[in-house]
Design a protein around this motif. Sequence first.
Motif, PDB file in Angstrom:
ATOM      1  N   ALA A 101       0.206   6.081  -4.581  1.00 24.01           N
ATOM      2  CA  ALA A 101      -1.022   6.196  -5.368  1.00 24.01           C
ATOM      3  C   ALA A 101      -1.905   4.989  -5.124  1.00 24.01           C
ATOM      4  CB  ALA A 101      -0.694   6.324  -6.861  1.00 24.01           C
ATOM      5  N   LEU A 102      -3.186   5.147  -5.434  1.00 28.04           N
ATOM      6  CA  LEU A 102      -4.135   4.048  -5.325  1.00 28.04           C
ATOM      7  C   LEU A 102      -4.131   3.233  -6.607  1.00 28.04           C
ATOM      8  CD1 LEU A 102      -7.222   5.843  -3.719  1.00 28.04           C
ATOM      9  CD2 LEU A 102      -5.864   4.049  -2.654  1.00 28.04           C
ATOM     10  N   GLY A 103      -3.985   1.915  -6.495  1.00 26.78           N
ATOM     11  CA  GLY A 103      -4.104   1.051  -7.655  1.00 26.78           C
ATOM     12  C   GLY A 103      -5.553   0.919  -8.090  1.00 26.78           C
ATOM     13  N   GLU A 104      -5.766   0.471  -9.345  1.00 32.62           N
ATOM     14  CA  GLU A 104      -7.121   0.343  -9.868  1.00 32.62           C
ATOM     15  C   GLU A 104      -7.942  -0.654  -9.063  1.00 32.62           C
ATOM     16  OE1 GLU A 104      -8.642   2.150 -12.144  1.00 32.62           O
ATOM     17  OE2 GLU A 104      -6.822   3.360 -12.208  1.00 32.62           O
ATOM     18  N   ASP A 105      -7.332  -1.772  -8.641  1.00 28.53           N
ATOM     19  CA  ASP A 105      -8.094  -2.746  -7.856  1.00 28.53           C
ATOM     20  C   ASP A 105      -8.454  -2.190  -6.490  1.00 28.53           C
ATOM     21  OD1 ASP A 105      -5.416  -2.747  -7.108  1.00 28.53           O
ATOM     22  OD2 ASP A 105      -5.458  -4.829  -6.420  1.00 28.53           O
ATOM     23  N   ALA A 106      -7.591  -1.318  -5.942  1.00 25.42           N
ATOM     24  CA  ALA A 106      -7.912  -0.674  -4.665  1.00 25.42           C
ATOM     25  C   ALA A 106      -9.094   0.278  -4.835  1.00 25.42           C
ATOM     26  CB  ALA A 106      -6.699   0.083  -4.129  1.00 25.42           C
ATOM     27  N   LYS A 107      -9.141   0.999  -5.953  1.00 28.68           N
ATOM     28  CA  LYS A 107     -10.264   1.903  -6.208  1.00 28.68           C
ATOM     29  C   LYS A 107     -11.569   1.127  -6.314  1.00 28.68           C
ATOM     30  CE  LYS A 107      -7.506   5.437  -8.585  1.00 28.68           C
ATOM     31  NZ  LYS A 107      -7.279   6.154  -9.858  1.00 28.68           N
ATOM     32  N   ILE A 108     -11.517  -0.025  -6.996  1.00 33.34           N
ATOM     33  CA  ILE A 108     -12.715  -0.848  -7.129  1.00 33.34           C
ATOM     34  C   ILE A 108     -13.192  -1.328  -5.759  1.00 33.34           C
ATOM     35  CG2 ILE A 108     -13.595  -3.040  -8.032  1.00 33.34           C
ATOM     36  CD1 ILE A 108     -11.735  -2.635 -10.433  1.00 33.34           C
ATOM     37  N   GLY A 158       4.127   0.013   1.823  1.00 40.86           N
ATOM     38  CA  GLY A 158       5.580   0.093   1.860  1.00 40.86           C
ATOM     39  C   GLY A 158       6.210   0.541   0.561  1.00 40.86           C
ATOM     40  N   GLY A 159       5.431   0.730  -0.486  1.00 44.88           N
ATOM     41  CA  GLY A 159       5.974   1.125  -1.785  1.00 44.88           C
ATOM     42  C   GLY A 159       5.207   2.294  -2.357  1.00 44.88           C
ATOM     43  N   GLU A 160       5.069   2.322  -3.687  1.00 43.69           N
ATOM     44  CA  GLU A 160       4.456   3.465  -4.349  1.00 43.69           C
ATOM     45  C   GLU A 160       2.995   3.241  -4.683  1.00 43.69           C
ATOM     46  OE1 GLU A 160       6.699   4.554  -7.730  1.00 43.69           O
ATOM     47  OE2 GLU A 160       8.472   5.147  -6.589  1.00 43.69           O
ATOM     48  N   ARG A 161       2.456   2.041  -4.468  1.00 47.87           N
ATOM     49  CA  ARG A 161       1.084   1.762  -4.878  1.00 47.87           C
ATOM     50  C   ARG A 161       0.347   0.982  -3.793  1.00 47.87           C
ATOM     51  NH1 ARG A 161      -1.524   2.476  -9.477  1.00 47.87           N
ATOM     52  NH2 ARG A 161       0.414   3.246 -10.353  1.00 47.87           N
ATOM     53  N   VAL A 162      -0.871   1.439  -3.509  1.00 45.92           N
ATOM     54  CA  VAL A 162      -1.761   0.726  -2.599  1.00 45.92           C
ATOM     55  C   VAL A 162      -2.677  -0.162  -3.420  1.00 45.92           C
ATOM     56  CG1 VAL A 162      -3.669   0.983  -0.965  1.00 45.92           C
ATOM     57  CG2 VAL A 162      -1.720   2.538  -0.840  1.00 45.92           C
ATOM     58  N   VAL A 163      -2.684  -1.460  -3.136  1.00 46.07           N
ATOM     59  CA  VAL A 163      -3.566  -2.393  -3.840  1.00 46.07           C
ATOM     60  C   VAL A 163      -4.637  -2.878  -2.875  1.00 46.07           C
ATOM     61  CG1 VAL A 163      -1.802  -3.075  -5.501  1.00 46.07           C
ATOM     62  CG2 VAL A 163      -2.024  -4.323  -3.354  1.00 46.07           C
ATOM     63  N   SER A 164      -5.602  -3.613  -3.396  1.00 44.61           N
ATOM     64  CA  SER A 164      -6.808  -3.918  -2.616  1.00 44.61           C
ATOM     65  C   SER A 164      -6.519  -4.675  -1.331  1.00 44.61           C
ATOM     66  CB  SER A 164      -7.796  -4.703  -3.482  1.00 44.61           C
ATOM     67  OG  SER A 164      -7.200  -5.902  -3.952  1.00 44.61           O
ATOM     68  N   ARG A 193     -11.164   3.209 -15.419  1.00 49.80           N
ATOM     69  CA  ARG A 193      -9.869   2.707 -15.885  1.00 49.80           C
ATOM     70  C   ARG A 193      -9.571   3.182 -17.295  1.00 49.80           C
ATOM     71  NH1 ARG A 193      -7.875  -3.572 -15.270  1.00 49.80           N
ATOM     72  NH2 ARG A 193      -5.707  -3.228 -15.874  1.00 49.80           N
ATOM     73  N   ALA A 194     -10.589   3.182 -18.163  1.00 49.00           N
ATOM     74  CA  ALA A 194     -10.389   3.645 -19.542  1.00 49.00           C
ATOM     75  C   ALA A 194     -10.036   5.125 -19.573  1.00 49.00           C
ATOM     76  CB  ALA A 194     -11.644   3.364 -20.369  1.00 49.00           C
ATOM     77  N   LEU A 195     -10.730   5.936 -18.754  1.00 51.75           N
ATOM     78  CA  LEU A 195     -10.441   7.367 -18.720  1.00 51.75           C
ATOM     79  C   LEU A 195      -9.044   7.644 -18.185  1.00 51.75           C
ATOM     80  CD1 LEU A 195     -13.875   8.684 -17.417  1.00 51.75           C
ATOM     81  CD2 LEU A 195     -12.848   9.227 -19.629  1.00 51.75           C
ATOM     82  N   THR A 196      -8.637   6.870 -17.177  1.00 51.65           N
ATOM     83  CA  THR A 196      -7.299   7.047 -16.619  1.00 51.65           C
ATOM     84  C   THR A 196      -6.226   6.697 -17.643  1.00 51.65           C
ATOM     85  OG1 THR A 196      -8.121   6.535 -14.404  1.00 51.65           O
ATOM     86  CG2 THR A 196      -5.750   6.366 -14.754  1.00 51.65           C
ATOM     87  N   SER A 197      -6.441   5.592 -18.370  1.00 51.26           N
ATOM     88  CA  SER A 197      -5.432   5.146 -19.337  1.00 51.26           C
ATOM     89  C   SER A 197      -5.304   6.093 -20.523  1.00 51.26           C
ATOM     90  CB  SER A 197      -5.764   3.736 -19.834  1.00 51.26           C
ATOM     91  OG  SER A 197      -6.957   3.753 -20.613  1.00 51.26           O
ATOM     92  N   THR A 198      -6.368   6.897 -20.782  1.00 49.77           N
ATOM     93  CA  THR A 198      -6.322   7.841 -21.906  1.00 49.77           C
ATOM     94  C   THR A 198      -6.136   9.278 -21.435  1.00 49.77           C
ATOM     95  OG1 THR A 198      -8.731   8.069 -21.899  1.00 49.77           O
ATOM     96  CG2 THR A 198      -7.794   6.346 -23.317  1.00 49.77           C
ATOM     97  N   ALA A 199      -5.730   9.452 -20.167  1.00 50.69           N
ATOM     98  CA  ALA A 199      -5.503  10.796 -19.606  1.00 50.69           C
ATOM     99  C   ALA A 199      -6.742  11.670 -19.728  1.00 50.69           C
ATOM    100  CB  ALA A 199      -4.311  11.470 -20.277  1.00 50.69           C
ATOM    101  N   GLY A 200      -7.941  11.045 -19.627  1.00 51.88           N
ATOM    102  CA  GLY A 200      -9.182  11.802 -19.632  1.00 51.88           C
ATOM    103  C   GLY A 200      -9.734  12.111 -21.002  1.00 51.88           C
TER     104      GLY A 200
END
Length: 463
Positions: A329-336, A362-368, A399-406
């Motif tokens: 998955a994409l991390g929040e900092d990667a999305k930014i 190499g793991g489960e999250r892509v960061v910036s 980030r707020a929408l993601t943390s509250t499941a929309g």
Amino acid sequence: MAEPCFRWIPLCAAHELRRDFCDLLLAATPTGCFGDRLFELLGDEPLDALWSRNPPSVEGELRRRIAELRPLARGGVLVARSVLHQVEGELATTDGLGSAIRALLRGNVLEVGDHLVLGFDDRRRPCVGWIGDWLETQPLLERLRRLADASVPVLICGETGTGKEMIARGVHVLGRRRDRPYLAINCAELPESIVESELFGHTRGSFTGAASDRAGLFEAASDGTVFLDEIGELALATQAKLLRLLEEHCVRRIGSSLPRPLACRVTAATNRDLTTEIAHGRFRADLFYRLRGSEIYLTPLRERREDILPLAELFVARAALRSAKTTVALGEDAKIALLAHDWPGNIRELRHAIEIAVLAAGGERVVSHHLGLVPRHSQGTSAEPLLTAKAVERAHILRALTSTAGNKMAAARILGLSRQSLHRRMLRHGISIPTAIGQPRPPAAPEGGAVPGSKPAFSKQIP
């Protein structure tokens, strides 16, 4: 916490199967013949609707049926049967990849990890495979369908990496020519000395080395489609012959005066501004007006930022499957960082950056820092991009929408806003509820609105 998103991954070109998903099919195992029954739920909906801004109402039912059949499935790879037939014809009977392809052609569904692989009949249900939330996505696909059976040439303009070849293929597969040859040539790759022979053919003895008669691209295409990529690179002499071919609807081989009827459809693409090329005497004005029977201009990625994250998430899913990794998955900092980048190489640059990042993670999250993006105007002193206030606000809302499941009300409380104020800001920033939440996407305007002086998405209507 929202349920993981079930993502459809379209596979509509043979080179993708040979290069990107060969190992996936080799590792897959047949699980049953329920693929055709799933597609029946879509009725007359085109497959492209599955990843559009407004997915069909039956998509929820489609996913529910899949959950019943394979509760752990988190994605589906949709492979066009024309692609399967094409690649199967290149393989030996005993080839392992051929066995998997024949299983898909029999209607079997393959399973690899938590993904299903299904073949779909692209003759009955053609698919372009265009991904994104851009406001012009649906009008673009509708226009391609109207153009598909016309005989006028199509000129596709846009920067490098915007998807011009995908649109050219879409013009072909959406119409009656989909069963006929689709022949593409990059005009920039061929030396000037042989380009005319490649396009028009030649007769024996017409020049040194011409040992036999040879049909050119236009003859070989029969009543299919010829796609001339980077047409702005053609020499003026070749342009003159191409103009005559389009005007007379016949082709003459080099060294022959015998005209041969032309039945193919011609599409062309360029990343050059042909009006500027005409002004500098490098492109013929009469050929330009003849080619642009219907002109399509593809907007660069920096002007359709709402497409960046949907495309990035698709490329992450594809790269994870190809490398046999667990869910990435994409991390929040990667999305930014992705939203802040200008993407001068457009979709091609984005795909390459994601592929490298998934390997580096190499793991489960892509960061910036996995993305390796160089910020615009950076002097090499900062590892992270400097963002505008608008980009920071957009990322914070996401980030707020993601943390509250929309949940908009809960997100508004976190942000200290009213629900109406949050909704207005979402529209201004081109934000829709993430597809993982399973809610419909509201219409969104491009961030910052229209760009003064920019070209319209479609500069000419169909005659």
